[in-house]
Structures are given as C-alpha cells and as structure tokens.
Write a protein that holds these residues in place. Structure first.
Motif, PDB file in Angstrom:
ATOM      1  N   VAL A   1       3.508   7.747  11.588  1.00 19.40           N
ATOM      2  CA  VAL A   1       3.203   7.813  10.043  1.00 19.40           C
ATOM      3  C   VAL A   1       3.870   6.725   9.350  1.00 19.40           C
ATOM      4  O   VAL A   1       3.378   5.658   8.779  1.00 19.40           O
ATOM      5  CB  VAL A   1       3.495   9.072   8.998  1.00 19.40           C
ATOM      6  CG1 VAL A   1       3.513   8.672   7.935  1.00 19.40           C
ATOM      7  CG2 VAL A   1       2.516  10.355   9.535  1.00 19.40           C
ATOM      8  N   ILE A   2       5.205   6.231  10.032  1.00 19.28           N
ATOM      9  CA  ILE A   2       6.179   5.403   9.427  1.00 19.28           C
ATOM     10  C   ILE A   2       5.390   3.878   9.781  1.00 19.28           C
ATOM     11  O   ILE A   2       5.142   3.173   8.909  1.00 19.28           O
ATOM     12  CB  ILE A   2       7.436   5.474   9.657  1.00 19.28           C
ATOM     13  CG1 ILE A   2       8.173   6.812   9.471  1.00 19.28           C
ATOM     14  CG2 ILE A   2       8.368   4.344   9.540  1.00 19.28           C
ATOM     15  CD1 ILE A   2       9.308   7.131   9.969  1.00 19.28           C
ATOM     16  N   ASP A   3       4.817   3.744  10.812  1.00 20.22           N
ATOM     17  CA  ASP A   3       4.266   2.519  11.552  1.00 20.22           C
ATOM     18  C   ASP A   3       2.903   2.432  10.508  1.00 20.22           C
ATOM     19  O   ASP A   3       2.953   1.201  10.100  1.00 20.22           O
ATOM     20  CB  ASP A   3       3.778   2.687  12.747  1.00 20.22           C
ATOM     21  CG  ASP A   3       4.740   2.708  13.962  1.00 20.22           C
ATOM     22  OD1 ASP A   3       5.880   2.399  13.605  1.00 20.22           O
ATOM     23  OD2 ASP A   3       4.463   3.209  14.907  1.00 20.22           O
ATOM     24  N   LYS A   4       2.257   3.329  10.111  1.00 21.89           N
ATOM     25  CA  LYS A   4       1.184   3.133   9.070  1.00 21.89           C
ATOM     26  C   LYS A   4       1.687   2.526   7.518  1.00 21.89           C
ATOM     27  O   LYS A   4       0.967   1.937   7.146  1.00 21.89           O
ATOM     28  CB  LYS A   4       0.109   4.385   8.875  1.00 21.89           C
ATOM     29  CG  LYS A   4      -0.834   4.347   8.241  1.00 21.89           C
ATOM     30  CD  LYS A   4      -1.568   5.522   8.200  1.00 21.89           C
ATOM     31  CE  LYS A   4      -2.868   5.502   7.393  1.00 21.89           C
ATOM     32  NZ  LYS A   4      -3.697   6.995   7.184  1.00 21.89           N
ATOM     33  N   ALA A   5       3.051   2.888   7.218  1.00 26.48           N
ATOM     34  CA  ALA A   5       3.304   2.602   6.199  1.00 26.48           C
ATOM     35  C   ALA A   5       4.338   1.359   6.019  1.00 26.48           C
ATOM     36  O   ALA A   5       4.589   0.877   4.963  1.00 26.48           O
ATOM     37  CB  ALA A   5       4.072   3.703   5.557  1.00 26.48           C
ATOM     38  N   ILE A   6       4.580   0.602   7.109  1.00 18.63           N
ATOM     39  CA  ILE A   6       5.194  -0.504   7.163  1.00 18.63           C
ATOM     40  C   ILE A   6       4.707  -1.604   6.432  1.00 18.63           C
ATOM     41  O   ILE A   6       3.181  -1.731   6.319  1.00 18.63           O
ATOM     42  CB  ILE A   6       4.979  -1.123   8.748  1.00 18.63           C
ATOM     43  CG1 ILE A   6       6.254  -0.355   9.561  1.00 18.63           C
ATOM     44  CG2 ILE A   6       5.862  -2.507   8.801  1.00 18.63           C
ATOM     45  CD1 ILE A   6       7.624   0.051   8.953  1.00 18.63           C
ATOM     46  N   ASP A   7       5.379  -2.307   5.645  1.00 18.06           N
ATOM     47  CA  ASP A   7       4.949  -3.159   4.612  1.00 18.06           C
ATOM     48  C   ASP A   7       4.388  -2.895   3.325  1.00 18.06           C
ATOM     49  O   ASP A   7       3.738  -3.376   2.390  1.00 18.06           O
ATOM     50  CB  ASP A   7       4.008  -4.298   5.137  1.00 18.06           C
ATOM     51  CG  ASP A   7       4.397  -5.130   6.242  1.00 18.06           C
ATOM     52  OD1 ASP A   7       5.822  -5.579   6.018  1.00 18.06           O
ATOM     53  OD2 ASP A   7       3.769  -5.514   7.439  1.00 18.06           O
ATOM     54  N   GLY A   8       4.748  -1.392   3.153  1.00 12.57           N
ATOM     55  CA  GLY A   8       4.231  -0.832   1.893  1.00 12.57           C
ATOM     56  C   GLY A   8       5.374   0.313   1.755  1.00 12.57           C
ATOM     57  O   GLY A   8       6.447   0.196   2.045  1.00 12.57           O
TER      58      GLY A   8
ATOM     59  N   LEU B   1       5.955   4.654   1.923  1.00 15.06           N
ATOM     60  CA  LEU B   1       5.794   5.824   2.456  1.00 15.06           C
ATOM     61  C   LEU B   1       6.380   6.992   1.352  1.00 15.06           C
ATOM     62  O   LEU B   1       7.348   7.097   0.908  1.00 15.06           O
ATOM     63  CB  LEU B   1       6.803   6.075   4.000  1.00 15.06           C
ATOM     64  CG  LEU B   1       6.496   7.626   4.286  1.00 15.06           C
ATOM     65  CD1 LEU B   1       4.938   7.947   4.705  1.00 15.06           C
ATOM     66  CD2 LEU B   1       7.550   7.891   5.457  1.00 15.06           C
ATOM     67  N   PHE B   2       5.243   7.564   0.962  1.00 12.03           N
ATOM     68  CA  PHE B   2       5.410   8.526  -0.435  1.00 12.03           C
ATOM     69  C   PHE B   2       5.439  10.015   0.159  1.00 12.03           C
ATOM     70  O   PHE B   2       4.357  10.531   0.728  1.00 12.03           O
ATOM     71  CB  PHE B   2       4.349   8.485  -1.360  1.00 12.03           C
ATOM     72  CG  PHE B   2       4.686   9.372  -2.580  1.00 12.03           C
ATOM     73  CD1 PHE B   2       5.121   8.767  -3.617  1.00 12.03           C
ATOM     74  CD2 PHE B   2       4.288  10.725  -2.593  1.00 12.03           C
ATOM     75  CE1 PHE B   2       5.629   9.687  -4.771  1.00 12.03           C
ATOM     76  CE2 PHE B   2       4.260  11.508  -3.785  1.00 12.03           C
ATOM     77  CZ  PHE B   2       5.036  10.711  -4.833  1.00 12.03           C
ATOM     78  N   ILE B   3       6.646  10.749   0.264  1.00 14.57           N
ATOM     79  CA  ILE B   3       6.796  12.125   1.000  1.00 14.57           C
ATOM     80  C   ILE B   3       6.772  13.061  -0.016  1.00 14.57           C
ATOM     81  O   ILE B   3       7.838  13.143  -0.824  1.00 14.57           O
ATOM     82  CB  ILE B   3       8.005  12.169   1.843  1.00 14.57           C
ATOM     83  CG1 ILE B   3       7.904  11.013   2.906  1.00 14.57           C
ATOM     84  CG2 ILE B   3       7.879  13.745   2.594  1.00 14.57           C
ATOM     85  CD1 ILE B   3       9.130  10.906   3.919  1.00 14.57           C
TER      86      ILE B   3
ATOM     87  N   HIS C   1       0.764  -1.005   0.038  1.00 18.84           N
ATOM     88  CA  HIS C   1       0.059  -0.070  -0.064  1.00 18.84           C
ATOM     89  C   HIS C   1       0.789   1.163   0.051  1.00 18.84           C
ATOM     90  O   HIS C   1       2.248   1.085   0.210  1.00 18.84           O
ATOM     91  CB  HIS C   1      -0.924  -0.086   1.406  1.00 18.84           C
ATOM     92  CG  HIS C   1      -0.148   0.085   2.605  1.00 18.84           C
ATOM     93  ND1 HIS C   1       0.852  -0.901   2.977  1.00 18.84           N
ATOM     94  CD2 HIS C   1      -0.243   1.103   3.605  1.00 18.84           C
ATOM     95  CE1 HIS C   1       1.264  -0.493   4.241  1.00 18.84           C
ATOM     96  NE2 HIS C   1       0.630   0.576   4.594  1.00 18.84           N
ATOM     97  N   ILE C   2       0.232   2.430  -0.254  1.00 16.84           N
ATOM     98  CA  ILE C   2       1.079   3.882  -0.228  1.00 16.84           C
ATOM     99  C   ILE C   2       0.426   4.566   0.680  1.00 16.84           C
ATOM    100  O   ILE C   2      -0.948   4.739   0.596  1.00 16.84           O
ATOM    101  CB  ILE C   2       1.006   4.346  -1.650  1.00 16.84           C
ATOM    102  CG1 ILE C   2       2.007   5.528  -1.668  1.00 16.84           C
ATOM    103  CG2 ILE C   2      -0.294   4.465  -2.389  1.00 16.84           C
ATOM    104  CD1 ILE C   2       2.121   5.955  -3.115  1.00 16.84           C
ATOM    105  N   VAL C   3       1.188   5.278   1.580  1.00 14.30           N
ATOM    106  CA  VAL C   3       0.865   6.332   2.305  1.00 14.30           C
ATOM    107  C   VAL C   3       1.448   7.629   2.050  1.00 14.30           C
ATOM    108  O   VAL C   3       2.638   7.787   1.984  1.00 14.30           O
ATOM    109  CB  VAL C   3       1.238   6.190   3.993  1.00 14.30           C
ATOM    110  CG1 VAL C   3       1.026   7.088   4.718  1.00 14.30           C
ATOM    111  CG2 VAL C   3       0.633   4.658   4.239  1.00 14.30           C
TER     112      VAL C   3
END
Length: 618
Positions: A171-178, A180-182, A147-149
C-alpha cells in the motif's frame, strides 16, 4: 467549467464508458476513421480535431501541471465552512512554498514533513481537503504525482504472520509520490497485545521517515480517539506534529451544502420548503452527538426526500418536467417527520406562556417557574465568573392519573432544551414492561437501549414503583442500571419517575441511591370541579362542539359530585376525555336517524340528553 474543459470531460466519459454517439459524430465528419483504434488513439484523434476546429494551440509539453497553485487554493477557499482548517492549510502551503523557493535559490531550508492528522467527525470534508492538498503539492513540485491512496485497517493488516508486512508495504509503495490517507487510523492500535495492527504501525513509522521526501501520510478519525492514538505511540507523534481539526458543520452550513446538492442533482424547492429545511438542519446540528455525519447526513436527507417525491409522483398520471424537479412540503413532512421535531428556536417565554394555558396545576406552574429562575440565575453567575453549585434535574412526579404529568414532562423537556440544559429535550415514556426482561442479563440490555433513546432528553418512567419487586426480581437490575447512567450521563439525561404519591414514597425509600439522585418533587393535585369542567370545554372547543344550557348545568353538577366523593384512582383529565368521547357518541346516536335534515348548529350542539345517556355508561 469553460467550453474546452467541458468538451474534454465529456469525451473521456464517452470513450471509457464505450458510448458510440460522439465517436460516430466525429467519424461522420472525419475522413480518417478511428473505429478500429484503441481508446487512447481515438481520444488523440478527437482532441486533435477539436483543437484544430476551435483554433487552440496544443501544447507539446505533456508534463505541464494541470492546475496552478493559486487555482487550487481558490478551490479550497470555496469549500463550505472549515474556516480554521482553511487557515491551517494556508499556513502550511505558504511554508512549503517558501521553503521550496529557498532551496531553489541555494539557501538552507527547513525540513518539510507533510505528515498530518485530520481530526473530526465523518462527513466534514477530510477526504476532499486531502485530494486538494495533493493537487497543490503536485503543482508546487513537492510531490511528483500528488495522488491519494485511501485505506483503512483492513487494507493494511493481515490475519497471519508475515502477511501484514507485505500488505502494508504494498500500500505504501502505491502511495509513493502522493498521499496515503488512513481513515480511522486508531483502529490499528485497538486489537490487543498480539494483534498485527501494531506491526502495520511500526512499518508505517519506519517508511514515513525513510520516504519523507516522497510520501505524505494523513491519519484521519474522531478527535478524541485520534488524540489518544497519537499520544500512545511516540514514533507517530514525533512524525505527525501537524493537526487539522475539522469542526462539525453548523446549521446554516448544512443548509448551504444541501442547496448545492439540490442544484447539482437538478432539484428545486420553494422558499417555504427551504425555511423548513433550515429549521431541520439547525435541529440536526443542535442535537448532534459525537458520531454526527455532517455532509453525509445532508446527502442522506436528500436521498430520503427524493424517495418521498418518487413515491408521490408514482401515483400521478401526467408528470411534467417541473414536477420531476420539484420537492414539496408534502415530501419533506413524509421523509423527515419534521412535525415531530422539538422546535429548537422556541423562546422560553412562549413555552412558559403555553404552560400558563394549562387548566389548574397552580403549584406545578409556580414550581417550574422557580426552577427556571434558579437555572437562569446560575447561568448568569457562571457567565460572570461566580461560583455555581452543580444542579441535578431528576424529578419525582407524584399524583393520580390524568393530572397532566406526561404533558408537563414534555413542557419541561422543551424548557431544558431552550435553556441549553438538554440538546434535544424529547421525552421517552416507559413503564416496567419497557425496561424489565424475563431472563438474567436481558434487563440491563433492555434498559440501556431505552436510556440510549432518551439521551439528551428525558426518560419518563410511569408507575416507577412497579420496578421494586422481591430480592430476586429483575426490576432491581433496571433500577441499578438507571442509577449508574444517571451518574455517568448527568449532563445528557434527565429521569422523571412518576406515579401515585404514597407508592412513590415506597419507591424512593427502596434504594438509598434513589433518594440522593432525585432532587425535585412535583406534587400533582387532583382537579377540582371547576377545573374538570374547563378541561371538558377545552375538548369541546377543539372539536367545535357547544353545550346547551341544561347540558352545562348537568355536567357541572356531575363534576361537583365526583370531587366530593373523590373515588379511589380517579382518572381526572383522562376521565373527562373518556366522558367527552361517550357524549359525542350519544349525540351521534341522537341525530343519526335524521342526519340528512340536520343543520350545522345541530351537528355542533351537545344536549342534556346526550350527557345523561353518556353518564349511564361511565
């Protein structure tokens, strides 16, 4: 999309937007009513029924990958443009796939770091590519979710001590296994010494290393600022060794995106309209700046067209489906003002031919052709690797009013655009009032705004000497601001200062910097009697008027007398235009009382009486 996927997509939409139609239809045919169940139970019941009726064997494995790797690669290949990015993605995907296979066969594999920098202007497909890469990594099993956050600085940085660490880690925890788009990642480092953005960067760098097998960080933003951002932080640059450069979409690619949006939104336009849009998108590409919106610009363009079409159809009584779907040339011209666009496909020869059609100006035409030959020669020398002295195109236009200075400035703008000297070649006309304000500090701001409008074109300053006042006059601040921008933006700006010959000499001598920067002087001579008469005839031809023999003689005699006298501040072409307008009024007065009996030739003929009466008013 096949029937199976189309059905499932519509079912999800109905259930989660609480539309009863499809559920009601299924309840009518299914004895086991699901009206009291949760959306998940309703969905399971409807899908089971669909599989049974269509004869599909439903897989019991809920963990199957929704997309195959080759399907995702095919989707990436379908994206408009991005040739270099597609090649980079292909190489990365091949590398990831091979390293995964090596590990599966017990061989040592290179460490896979998925962290990547996405560099380019907005609207170039960075987010779309990131989503597809996430799906691919999931399909290969490199990332469990894929997934992408998507976040910006505001999602990572807090305004108080300790808040940034909590916010960033969450935010990083939410992006784990996917992924993180900053977006605009460099903004994390642009807040000064005590800014909490640096704390977010430090946490990010640490987690990028610790979670390298479960997290891909994509840092996105403008190319130059991203390059500087990565160089400024060794921790980031060592972890983000891969860069994807997203180039601006070309004119044809913008048109291709536009046609896809048209079809998606169920709009159409005919071939003539599409050719006009092709011209428009070529213009957008060729005149783009460093903040060009690319795909967003295309979307905004379509929205403007749809609004123009809606305004037009609102006036219609009987609107058909075909009318609702069709965007017309009228909509294009209203929404985009394409008539005002400098036609970038102009050939130099056609512009020079248009220059030749101007009445008089023999020395100016020769001057311009000399300038063109010098530019083309230098371009050829540069092409062949020979040394070329940098040229300055700033110019002084000296002469009386009405001698064609503004018209020639527009011609020069188009010439510079066709030769690649200026991207746009448009002309912004100003005088002292457009540059100078009445309070300290405002003149610089006002002048800079005008200069911003003139970027990639010509700033034409009429009566430029009016900027030279006393020691405390704000006009001098305008001159200083213009001089600085002439240096800073020498490749994007041409300044033409115009006015009476003697006063322009005073202007140039008022500031040593002016002498150094204006390399070209164009002397616009007053028109002679024959040229003034030819200018009058050109006005008459455009309005479909003709002179009778006596009127012609009278006008020639008048113009000869004028050029002999040479009145101070004579208006030249402006004088002729004013005289023509007064003659037309006098002709209307003459025939107005018997207008019903007038024939076509009567409406078109100018007589000596009309000329005599008009001259009395001059």
């Amino acid at each position: 999309m096949d029937n199976k996927n189309r059905f499932l997509s519509s079912v999800y939409y109905d259930l989660y937007h609480r539309k009863p139609s499809r559920i009601s239809e299924n309840n009518a045919t299914d004895s086991n009513s699901v009206s009291g169940n949760s959306p998940e139970q309703e969905l399971k019941s409807i899908i089971d029924d669909f599989y049974r009726k269509e004869g599909f064997e439903k897989s019991e494995n809920n963990e199957t990958t929704p997309f195959k790797p080759e399907e995702i690669r095919a989707e990436i290949e379908k994206l408009v443009g991005l040739t270099n990015v597609k090649e980079d993605i292909e190489a990365l995907m091949d590398f990831v796939k091979v390293q995964k296979l090596r590990r599966e066969h017990g061989l040592s594999g290179s460490s896979i770091s998925l962290h990547t920098a996405f560099l380019g202007n907005p609207g170039t497909g960075k987010t779309t590519v990131a989503r597809l890469m996430g799906e691919y990594f999931k399909a290969l099993g490199v990332l469990k979710k894929g997934h992408i956050v998507e976040v910006t600085r505001a999602d990572l940085v807090a305004e108080y001590v300790g808040g940034t660490a909590v916010k960033t880690n969450k935010v990083i925890d939410k992006a784990i296994d996917g992924i993180l788009f900053i977006d605009e990642a460099y903004s994390l480092a642009e807040g000064g010494e005590n800014d909490f953005g640096k704390e977010a960067i430090n946490i990010l760098v640490d987690r990028m290393e610790k979670e390298r097998d479960r997290l891909a960080v994509f840092l996105a933003g403008y190319t130059d600022r991203m390059e500087a951002f990565l160089k400024s932080n060794p921790g980031l640059s060592s972890r983000v060794s891969r860069k994807f450069y997203f180039k601006d979409y070309t004119g044809p690619e913008l048109l291709q995106i536009f046609e896809m949006l048209l079809e998606k939104n169920q709009y159409t336009m005919d071939g003539e309209c599409l050719r006009k849009m092709e011209q428009y998108f070529n213009y957008l590409y060729e005149t783009r700046d460093e903040h060009f919106g690319n795909g967003r610009a295309v979307r905004n363009t379509l929205e403007k067209l749809i609004k123009a079409q809606s305004d037009r159809l609102a006036e219609e009584k009987d609107v058909t489906v075909e009318m609702l779907k069709t965007i017309t040339m009228e909509d294009i011209e209203k929404a985009l003002r394409v008539k005002e666009i400098t036609v970038t496909s102009d050939k130099l020869e056609s512009i020079l031919q248009e220059l030749d059609e101007f009445v008089g100006l023999k020395n100016i035409k020769g001057h311009i052709k000399t300038l063109v030959n010098l530019i083309r020669t230098n371009q050829k020398r540069e092409e062949l690797g020979l040394p070329v002295k940098p040229m300055s195109y700033h110019a002084i236009f000296c002469g009386s009013p009405g001698t064609g200075k503004t018209s020639i400035a527009r011609i020069l703008g188009r010439i510079y655009q066709s030769l690649g000297i200026l991207k746009k070649g448009h002309v912004i006309e100003v005088d002292r009032s457009g540059l100078v304000a009445g309070y300290v500090g405002q003149t610089e701001e006002k002048t800079n705004k005008v200069l911003d409008q003139a970027m990639d074109g010509i700033l034409f300053i009429d009566e430029a000497y009016a900027l030279v006042g006393g020691p405390n006059d704000f006009g001098r601040h305008a001159i200083d601001t213009i001089l600085k921008r002439m240096d800073d933006c020498r490749d994007r700006l041409v300044v033409i200062a115009a006015g009476y010959t003697d006063r322009m000499k005073t202007f140039i001598n008022s500031n040593p910097g002016l002498k150094d920067r204006f390399s070209w002087v164009f002397e616009f001579e007053d028109y002679n009697a024959e040229e003034l008469f030819e200018i009058f005839l050109s006005f008459a031809r455009k309005q479909q008027y003709v002179l009778d023999e006596e009127a012609e003689k009278q006008l020639k005699k008048h113009f000869e007398a004028l050029t002999d006298i040479k009145p101070e501040h004579f208006g030249n072409g402006r004088y002729v235009r004013n005289l023509f307008e007064k003659i037309v009024i006098e002709q209307s007065n003459r025939i107005g009382q018997k207008i019903d009996s007038m024939k076509k030739e009567d409406l078109s003929t100018i007589t000596a009486e009309d000329v005599s009466n008009a001259l009395l008013l001059m």
